[in-house]
Enzyme design. Structure first.
Site, mmCIF file in Angstrom:
data_model
loop_
_atom_site.group_PDB
_atom_site.id
_atom_site.type_symbol
_atom_site.label_atom_id
_atom_site.label_comp_id
_atom_site.label_asym_id
_atom_site.label_seq_id
_atom_site.Cartn_x
_atom_site.Cartn_y
_atom_site.Cartn_z
ATOM 1 N N ASP A 13 18.529 -30.693 10.719
ATOM 2 C CA ASP A 13 19.663 -29.917 10.209
ATOM 3 C C ASP A 13 19.838 -30.119 8.701
ATOM 4 O OD1 ASP A 13 21.764 -28.165 10.403
ATOM 5 O OD2 ASP A 13 23.188 -29.618 11.228
ATOM 6 N N ASN B 278 21.097 -19.991 17.819
ATOM 7 C CA ASN B 278 20.760 -19.586 16.450
ATOM 8 C C ASN B 278 20.553 -18.067 16.300
ATOM 9 O OD1 ASN B 278 18.961 -22.671 15.731
ATOM 10 N ND2 ASN B 278 21.006 -22.065 15.051
HETATM 11 C C1 IPE Z 1 21.074 -27.213 15.532
HETATM 12 O O1 IPE Z 1 21.515 -26.958 14.249
HETATM 13 C C2 IPE Z 1 19.860 -26.382 15.836
HETATM 14 C C3 IPE Z 1 18.658 -26.741 15.095
HETATM 15 C C4 IPE Z 1 18.517 -27.723 14.258
HETATM 16 C C5 IPE Z 1 17.502 -25.910 15.378
HETATM 17 P P1 IPE Z 1 22.661 -25.891 13.931
HETATM 18 O O2 IPE Z 1 22.868 -25.934 12.478
HETATM 19 O O3 IPE Z 1 22.325 -24.591 14.536
HETATM 20 O O4 IPE Z 1 23.897 -26.515 14.738
HETATM 21 P P2 IPE Z 1 25.459 -26.257 14.578
HETATM 22 O O5 IPE Z 1 25.660 -24.767 14.670
HETATM 23 O O6 IPE Z 1 25.873 -26.802 13.251
HETATM 24 O O7 IPE Z 1 26.069 -27.011 15.717
HETATM 25 C C1 IPE Z 2 18.572 -26.314 10.244
HETATM 26 O O1 IPE Z 2 19.211 -26.074 9.032
HETATM 27 C C2 IPE Z 2 17.563 -25.255 10.576
HETATM 28 C C3 IPE Z 2 17.915 -24.426 11.721
HETATM 29 C C4 IPE Z 2 18.987 -24.518 12.448
HETATM 30 C C5 IPE Z 2 16.948 -23.392 12.083
HETATM 31 P P1 IPE Z 2 20.464 -25.118 8.924
HETATM 32 O O2 IPE Z 2 19.986 -23.745 8.644
HETATM 33 O O3 IPE Z 2 21.332 -25.259 10.119
HETATM 34 O O4 IPE Z 2 21.170 -25.727 7.633
HETATM 35 P P2 IPE Z 2 22.718 -25.883 7.372
HETATM 36 O O5 IPE Z 2 23.315 -26.584 8.559
HETATM 37 O O6 IPE Z 2 23.261 -24.509 7.199
HETATM 38 O O7 IPE Z 2 22.788 -26.703 6.126
HETATM 39 MG MG MG Z 3 22.936 -26.436 10.566
#
Ligand code: IPE
Ligand code: IPE
Ligand code: MG
Length: 246
Positions: free
Chosen positions: A26, A74
């Site tokens: 994340d 997602n």
């Molecule tokens: C969890 O991260 C999913 C992945 C890392 C693929 P998200 O960024 O989607 O999670 P939330 O929405 O903050 O819980």
């Molecule tokens: C994790 O990074 C990647 C995926 C969930 C695919 P994020 O895209 O969730 O990054 P933040 O949480 O917005 O920083």
């Molecule tokens: Mg995230």
């Protein structure tokens, strides 16, 4: 031996190395935002981190690395971002297959990846098939994965088997249930890491995390590297696992 010394002696080769590590990768978006870059730039660096960290995990003795790449939630992101993420996945599979084969790594995918576009499904099936004979480490990628859906699918499968008279309802136990999950056959999850400072599981490996050690680190995923992994493994080595006993 003083405290510092004893901590030190635990990070030598007697420290237990987790067999199975999972990472909620994340913070790509925040990494990009901090640099005034578009979110895709963070995801690109995130792919570099996947390469770096999966190699480091093998070198550091981890047997199975499970990476949360795309959750079933997602899809709620803007269409353009979903398209970018799928593009990066396509790129990753194309470029990485050679290395996975060369490094004797077996690839597995958990999650409903068959709902992705047809060319990606074909590439994934091909990569799984071409690495299935490998005997080294296992890289598990969670794609369109949601733990609640995985658990429901397992329950449905067992209920059907019971209805068909293949098993009795009484025969369903934790071992049988585990075998009905997409992680069947993998060693139990030892360590679950989430980067970026968030402290939640976001529907990842809910069943498998029952006795995993949890580690939440502030590092954003694109900045995570071999040293950060080594630090996580060292922290794991200092945890006392009790599994309900003493
Ligand atoms: C969890 O991260 C999913 C992945 C890392 C693929 P998200 O960024 O989607 O999670 P939330 O929405 O903050 O819980
Ligand atoms: C994790 O990074 C990647 C995926 C969930 C695919 P994020 O895209 O969730 O990054 P933040 O949480 O917005 O920083
Ligand atoms: Mg995230």
């Amino acid at each position: 031996m003083d405290v510092i010394e004893s901590l030190h002696s635990r990070s030598d080769d007697t420290t237990p190395v987790p067999r199975h590590v999972a990472i909620i990768m994340d913070g790509n978006g925040r990494w990009a935002k901090a640099r005034r870059l578009p979110r895709i730039a963070g995801h690109k660096q995130g792919v570099e981190a996947v390469r770096r960290v999966s190699k480091a995990a093998r070198e550091q003795g981890v047997e199975v690395l499970t990476l949360y790449a795309f959750s079933s939630e997602n899809w709620r992101r803007p269409e353009e971002e979903v398209r970018d993420l799928m593009g990066l996945l396509r790129h990753f599979l194309k470029n990485e297959l050679k290395d996975l084969v060369a490094e004797n790594v077996r690839l597995r995918v958990i999650g409903d990846y068959r709902a992705l576009s047809g060319d990606l499904v074909a590439m994934i099936d091909d990569a799984i098939a071409k690495t299935s004979v490998n005997t080294g480490a296992t890289l598990v990628i969670a794609l369109n994965y949601g733990a609640q859906a995985e658990i429901v699918a397992a329950a449905r499968r067992l209920a059907s088997a019971a209805q068909a008279g293949e098993i009795t309802a009484d025969a369903i136990d934790e071992a049988m249930f585990s075998d009905a999950l997409t992680t069947h056959g993998l060693p139990p999850l030892d360590l679950l890491i989430r980067t970026s400072g968030e402290q939640r599981l976001s529907n990842f490996l809910l069943w498998q995390a029952a006795y995993a050690e949890l580690l939440f680190v502030d590092t954003l995923w694109p900045d995570f590297d071999a040293a950060a992994l080594a630090d996580a493994l060292a922290q794991f080595g200092r945890r006392q696992r009790r599994f309900g006993g003493l």
